[in-house]
Design an enzyme around this catalytic site. Structure first.
Site, PDB file in Angstrom:
ATOM      1  NE  ARG A 258      -1.726 -11.739  54.915  1.00  0.00           N
ATOM      2  CZ  ARG A 258      -2.031 -10.795  54.032  1.00  0.00           C
ATOM      3  NH1 ARG A 258      -1.655 -10.905  52.783  1.00  0.00           N
ATOM      4  NH2 ARG A 258      -2.730  -9.722  54.407  1.00  0.00           N
ATOM      5  CG  HIS A 262       2.497  -9.263  52.571  1.00  0.00           C
ATOM      6  ND1 HIS A 262       2.640 -10.491  51.968  1.00  0.00           N
ATOM      7  CD2 HIS A 262       3.575  -8.526  52.198  1.00  0.00           C
ATOM      8  CE1 HIS A 262       3.769 -10.487  51.250  1.00  0.00           C
ATOM      9  NE2 HIS A 262       4.341  -9.320  51.382  1.00  0.00           N
ATOM     10  CE1 TYR A 271      -5.047  -6.994  52.915  1.00  0.00           C
ATOM     11  CE2 TYR A 271      -3.733  -4.990  53.091  1.00  0.00           C
ATOM     12  CZ  TYR A 271      -3.842  -6.354  53.224  1.00  0.00           C
ATOM     13  OH  TYR A 271      -2.785  -7.096  53.670  1.00  0.00           O
TER      14      TYR A 271
END
Lengths: 357, 326
Positions: A258, A262, A271
């Site tokens: 990815r 998100h 993160y």
């Protein structure tokens, strides 16, 4: 000594290296079908141009929260190009590339993320499922669709996608169980993009692969390089042919990354180390396919420029169409709830029209 | 015409639709050769085969999710949750998908499925086998919740539920599965959904109930009649969407109302009915609306279950209270 009564292996398939070289000498026919590869490359580029525009629309307040598909383009094309019109797609919520292959319009994706159910009444096959937000639930819907086709003796296949995070959900496991028990014509793709929002693949479980969950259900299960459209499409072709011929379900774990947050409401820098993302960019699907086609003399700068221009024009047109759509009519909050509006809801509808019009 | 118990009427209705509509399939745990733990599907697998009456792996979410998937693709699945206590994993698919499939796709896809479940207490069952959680489904837009209270209504309402183009949760009060037999003609005639059934005409007060509590409520009405009090008894039958018109019409006549249900009181369907009366029937009321319900405590294990559930006496006590007010 105990006797071994079951053992398993998971095969990994890759044909195109990150720098666009054909690996090994067992490449499928697609590797030399340059017309089809150019078509897939064009769809991948269009998907990426669309995706970038959608994020920009969100950043400028013209679109709601949007789930980017950056980096997933080869997975999407493998799925969308391998399916037939009469097959049924049960996506999660970011498989736009696959859906473009099936006739869904870019403006319809924008409508949905722009807060408008009309996007779900899309131009793709009328039996395809809508975007599915509750994680992994779509896997059971695909299995149910496959059961319907099997019971009616139709040679149709259902295809569904779940993420690495979603592979931890019971729905996914129960769907594979059902597919195994009833030998259903369904293909399960685990789109392993390494991140479930902020939770890395390693925290879902310590299994070496996610594909092996399919083995537990008794299904043939493989892993492919999901950034390699040649390998991913080959895996889809095999799985769909098997399902259509009555051979049952397959699980394909497609390894990708990815590259985006998100969704536009997320900030992955909180993160995720930037080195990891930089490294992933070296393996992304478009660069390697373009390099391969160029190396083969099947692609050049002029073609690239023409494609980019065409993609930009198509996306601009879709954005215009989306922005011109306006709001759905007020009564649409009520009119699709039931085949026939119940008495009390009809009264609520009347009052809403009176108060809100 | 056969005299059948309610559970047999359920089987009759399933058989009729399996026979007359090839898109209908029955699925669930033990519904096949075993005929269901309550025998509701007895003989169906033998008669229609295992592709029409399908035993599923032991996974409730799967049963609901498969049914949603099948229903969107032109089938009419009639799924069984073995007990309502095990229906909770199915709630996700009912709320997030079954109830909104038509809406979210602007009518492109629909979800004509039925989810059947035996519910309620009073059969000395183990833990989790006796709850009445119908309000959970009544709170879901796009879903009908239908509860029969007699063999003939089980037959007619289940046929209507299967034929309905939208999802229906069909809850079968298992305490009265075999309580009484009734003549039910197996003629494929359904009964209307979305309407209350007035089981007994009366003029002094209205008793509103559904499911197994119809039994106690009718007994209470009989005892009241012995004392010269005329109670109207309404079986709500479809608790969502709710037919308030029939209830209000009754209360316009009687001026008094007691609502009886097995489920916990908090946010029970009785609260919705009481609110509906406050909204549209207040000026016809001579007394506060009373509810006789299960307590807001956990359904006890079976030694105490009959103490938990409304009894004829508790109904009569509530009736005394509403009749005291003049």
């Amino acid at each position: 000594m105990p006797a071994t009564i079951a053992s398993f292996k998971i095969d990994y398939y890759q044909h195109l290296s990150p720098d666009g070289r054909l690996m090994g000498d067992d490449a499928p026919a697609l590797a030399t079908d340059f017309e089809e590869l150019r078509r897939l490359y064009a769809l991948m580029v269009k998907t990426r141009v669309f995706d970038k525009k959608a994020v920009a629309l969100q950043r400028t307040g013209k679109l709601g929260t949007y789930a980017s598909c950056l980096g997933h383009e080869a997975v999407h094309m493998a799925i969308g190009s391998a399916m037939r019109e009469e097959d049924c797609f049960a996506p999660m919520y970011r498989e736009y590339g696959a859906q473009f292959c099936r006739g869904v319009k870019m403006s319809e994706v924008l409508l949905y993320w722009g807060g408008d159910e009309r996007g779900n009444n899309f131009s793709g096959p009328k039996h395809d499922f809508a975007w599915c937000v509750p994680i992994a639930t779509q896997c059971l819907h695909a299995a149910g669709a496959a059961l319907a086709y099997k019971l009616r003796g139709e040679k149709r296949v259902a295809v569904t996608v779940v993420g690495d995070g979603g592979s931890s959900k019971g729905d996914f496991l129960e769907a594979m169980n059902a597919a195994s028990a009833y030998k259903l014509p369904v293909v399960f793709i685990i789109c392993n993009n390494q991140w479930a929002i902020s939770v890395p693949r390693s925290k879902q479980n310590t299994a070496k692969t996610l594909a092996q969950k399919g083995v537990a259900a008794g299904l043939p299960s493989i892993q492919v390089d999901g950034n390699d459209v040649i390998a991913a499409r080959w895996a889809m072709d095999e799985a769909i042919a098997q399902a259509r011929d009555g051979g049952g379900a397959t699980v394909i774990e497609m390894i990708t990354y990815r590259l985006s947050d998100h969704t536009t409401a997320d900030d992955a820098t909180r993160y995720r180390p930037s080195e990891e993302v930089d490294d992933a960019w070296k393996r992304e699907p478009l660069v390697r396919l373009k390099a391969y086609l160029t190396e083969q003399g099947e692609w050049d700068d002029a073609r690239e420029q023409a494609l980019q221009d065409e993609a930009t024009a198509a996306v601009d047109e879709a954005v215009e169409e989306y922005l011109a759509a306006g709001k759905p009519p007020l009564e649409s909050m009520f009119d699709y709830m039931y085949d026939e509006l119940p008495h009390d809801l009809a009264a609520q509808r009347e009052k809403a029209l009176e108060e809100l019009s | 015409m056969a005299r059948v118990a309610m559970v047999e009427a359920v089987t009759m209705a399933l058989a009729w639709e399996l026979e007359h509509d090839e898109s209908v399939v029955v699925l669930g745990e033990d519904v096949g050769i075993n005929g269901g733990v309550f025998r509701a599907t007895a003989g169906l697998a033998q008669r229609f085969g295992d592709e029409r009456v399908i035993d599923t792996p032991l996974a409730e979410t799967m049963i609901a999710g498969l049914s949603v998937g099948m229903a969107t693709q032109g089938m009419k699945p009639v799924a069984e949750a073995q007990f309502m206590g095990f229906i909770l994993p199915m709630v996700d698919h009912m709320m997030c998908h079954a109830g909104r499939m038509r809406h979210r796709t602007r009518g492109r896809l629909s979800c004509p499925m039925v989810l059947r479940a035996p519910f309620g207490g009073g059969i000395h069952a183990p833990e989790h086998h006796s709850e009445s959680t119908e309000a959970i489904f009544a709170h879901m837009p796009g879903i009908r919740v239908v509860i029969p209270s007699s063999p003939s209504r089980a037959y007619g309402l289940l046929l209507a539920a299967i034929r309905d183009p939208d999802p229906v949760v069909f809850l079968e009060p298992k305490r009265i599965y075999r309580l009484n037999k009734e003549e039910v003609e197996d003629n494929g005639e359904d009964l209307p959904l979305d309407v209350c059934y007035v089981l007994r005409d009366g003029t002094d007060l209205t008793l509103v109930t559904w499911g197994a509590m119809v039994k106690e409520t009718l007994e209470a009405a009989e005892k009241l009649a012995e004392k010269g009090i005329s109670a109207e008894v309404i079986d709500v039958a479809t608790i969502s969407p709710l037919d308030m018109d029939t209830i209000i019409e009754s209360v316009e006549k009687t001026g008094r109302c007691v609502i009886v249900h097995e489920a916990v009181r908090m946010c029970g369907v009785g609260a919705e009915i009481a609110a509906g009366l406050a909204d549209a029937g207040l000026y016809h009321l001579y007394a506060p609306v009373k509810r006789v319900t299960g307590y807001d405590s956990v359904m006890p294990l079976y030694k105490m279950e009959m103490k938990y559930m409304p009894s004829v006496q508790r109904i009569l006590n509530a009736v005394d209270e509403v009749l005291e007010v003049s």
